[in-house]
Design an enzyme around this catalytic site. Structure first.
Site, PDB file in Angstrom:
ATOM      1  CB  SER A  23     -12.153  32.736 106.776  1.00 49.90           C
ATOM      2  OG  SER A  23     -10.944  33.092 106.146  1.00 49.90           O
ATOM      3  CE  LYS A  47      -5.240  34.040 107.166  1.00 50.35           C
ATOM      4  NZ  LYS A  47      -5.848  34.917 108.195  1.00 50.35           N
ATOM      5  N   GLY A  74      -2.567  39.332 110.287  1.00 52.52           N
ATOM      6  CA  GLY A  74      -2.195  40.187 109.161  1.00 52.52           C
ATOM      7  C   GLY A  74      -2.299  39.503 107.812  1.00 52.52           C
ATOM      8  CG  ASN A 102     -12.317  35.054 103.853  1.00 57.94           C
ATOM      9  OD1 ASN A 102     -11.455  35.921 103.745  1.00 57.94           O
ATOM     10  ND2 ASN A 102     -13.328  35.155 104.697  1.00 57.94           N
ATOM     11  CB  CYS A 133      -8.643  42.153 107.723  1.00 57.42           C
ATOM     12  SG  CYS A 133      -7.109  41.795 108.609  1.00 57.42           S
ATOM     13  N   GLY A 220     -13.798  34.391 120.165  1.00 56.78           N
ATOM     14  CA  GLY A 220     -14.012  33.393 121.217  1.00 56.78           C
ATOM     15  C   GLY A 220     -15.330  33.638 121.934  1.00 56.78           C
TER      16      GLY A 220
HETATM   17  C1  SIN Z   1      -5.810  38.328 110.014  1.00 56.06           C
HETATM   18  O1  SIN Z   1      -5.261  37.544 109.231  1.00 56.06           O
HETATM   19  O2  SIN Z   1      -5.242  39.340 110.439  1.00 56.06           O
HETATM   20  C2  SIN Z   1      -7.229  38.101 110.448  1.00 56.06           C
HETATM   21  C3  SIN Z   1      -8.138  38.385 109.331  1.00 56.06           C
HETATM   22  C4  SIN Z   1      -9.395  39.036 109.767  1.00 56.06           C
HETATM   23  O3  SIN Z   1      -9.782  39.047 110.935  1.00 56.06           O
HETATM   24  O4  SIN Z   1     -10.089  39.559 108.893  1.00 56.06           O
END
Ligand code: SIN
Length: 306
Positions: A23, A47, A74, A102, A133, A220
């Site tokens: 995701s 996403k 975010g 997700n 997150c 990574g």
């Molecule tokens: C994000 O969109 O900030 C990343 C989401 C995540 O790592 O859960």
């Protein structure tokens, strides 16, 4: 080579191979259509979706590192309604395999609302509930760093879900096993781990954090050993299936992750470095299996502790 069996099973969902774009690294799939046929993938995790549309955090929200990257996106996404009405139907036009929805939220009620909106969607085979997150002030990781909160979200989501529920865990905890156990006891069907490790970079000239949000999630190849360790610890403690992720970049990494106990594997940051990462890993997998005398991926056994 023709004799290798790549199939895996997640809570009754059959995947033709264990490779799943993670995701947030694959949009809603269509972004990768210029590169390859999405139908070669085991599944796709789209996403992270919230109740309302989100623009995400201010930029800069990406910082490169020697062995990976930081993101502070975010949870930018068009919201559950648009995902259900536009993104998933568009993905279905070009991809017939299992979709992992997700889901993120800022409150228990928002998680429930999002699950209600997406659980009945055609092709949504698994619900992956992000309680990890690191880039939002309220909600997100706050739910995934406390066993009671993790259990509460799991129970609430399970009440309305009509698909297997996989809770996505944060590595930013002292004891990930405690969170995993809390989710399992609350009824989770499976777990996804790990999300990103909270990190930071500083712009030396400006003497300011590189990311507008100051901190961000590190992903990574640099995080692979941490992910592997956590998957191994968690699969030693709970009986529900685990999808392993965190820095997986090669076919050998996939096999190593499965030897740590994962039943399937997500590929994240590698997609952003090389959009062909998934098909290239898939092409290399049978050869690497043969070298190791592995006929079927589903037969890989978790390695014991020394
Ligand atoms: C994000 O969109 O900030 C990343 C989401 C995540 O790592 O859960």
């Amino acid at each position: 080579m023709g004799m290798t069996d790549l199939r895996v099973n997640l809570s009754g969902v059959e995947l033709k191979n264990p490779l799943i774009p993670a995701s947030g690294t694959f949009g809603f799939g269509r972004e990768f259509l210029p590169y390859y046929d999405l139908n070669l993938l085991g599944a796709i995790s789209v996403k992270g979706t919230t109740g309302e549309p989100r623009f995400g955090n201010p930029t800069p929200r990406i910082a490169e590192c020697p062995a990976g990257m930081l993101n502070s996106v975010g949870l930018q996404n068009p919201g559950a309604q648009a995902v259900a009405k536009e993104e998933l139907p568009a993905l279905r036009q070009v991809y017939t395999g299992p979709i992992i929805a997700n889901i993120s939220g800022f409150s228990e009620e928002e998680y429930v609302r999002c699950v209600e909106r997406l659980t009945g969607q055609e092709q949504v085979a698994i619900l992956e509930i992000n309680i990890s997150c690191p880039n939002v002030r309220h909600g997100g990781m706050a739910f995934g760093t406390d066993p009671e909160a993790a259990a509460r979200i799991t129970r609430a989501v399970k009440r309305v879900a009509t698909r297997p529920v996989y809770m996505k865990l944060s590595p930013n905890v002292t004891d990930i096993v405690a969170i995993a156990r809390a989710c399992a006891e609350a009824g989770a069907d499976g777990l996804s781990l790990i999300n990103t490790l909270l990190g930071m970079r500083i712009d030396l000239q400006r003497r300011r954090p590189v990311l507008a949000n100051t901190y961000g999630g590190y992903s990574g190849p640099g995080i692979f050993p941490v992910a592997l360790r956590m998957v191994h610890q968690v699969t030693g403690a709970v009986d529900i299936p685990v999808i392993g992720m965190g820095g997986v970049t090669t076919a050998r990494d996939v096999i190593e992750m499965m030897m740590a106990g994962a039943k399937a594997v997500q590929i994240g940051a590698a997609n952003l470095v090389n959009p062909m990462a998934c098909p290239e890993i898939l092409a290399a997998l049978p050869g690497e299996m043969e070298k190791l005398g592995i006929r079927a991926l589903s037969e890989i056994e978790r390695v014991p502790v020394n």
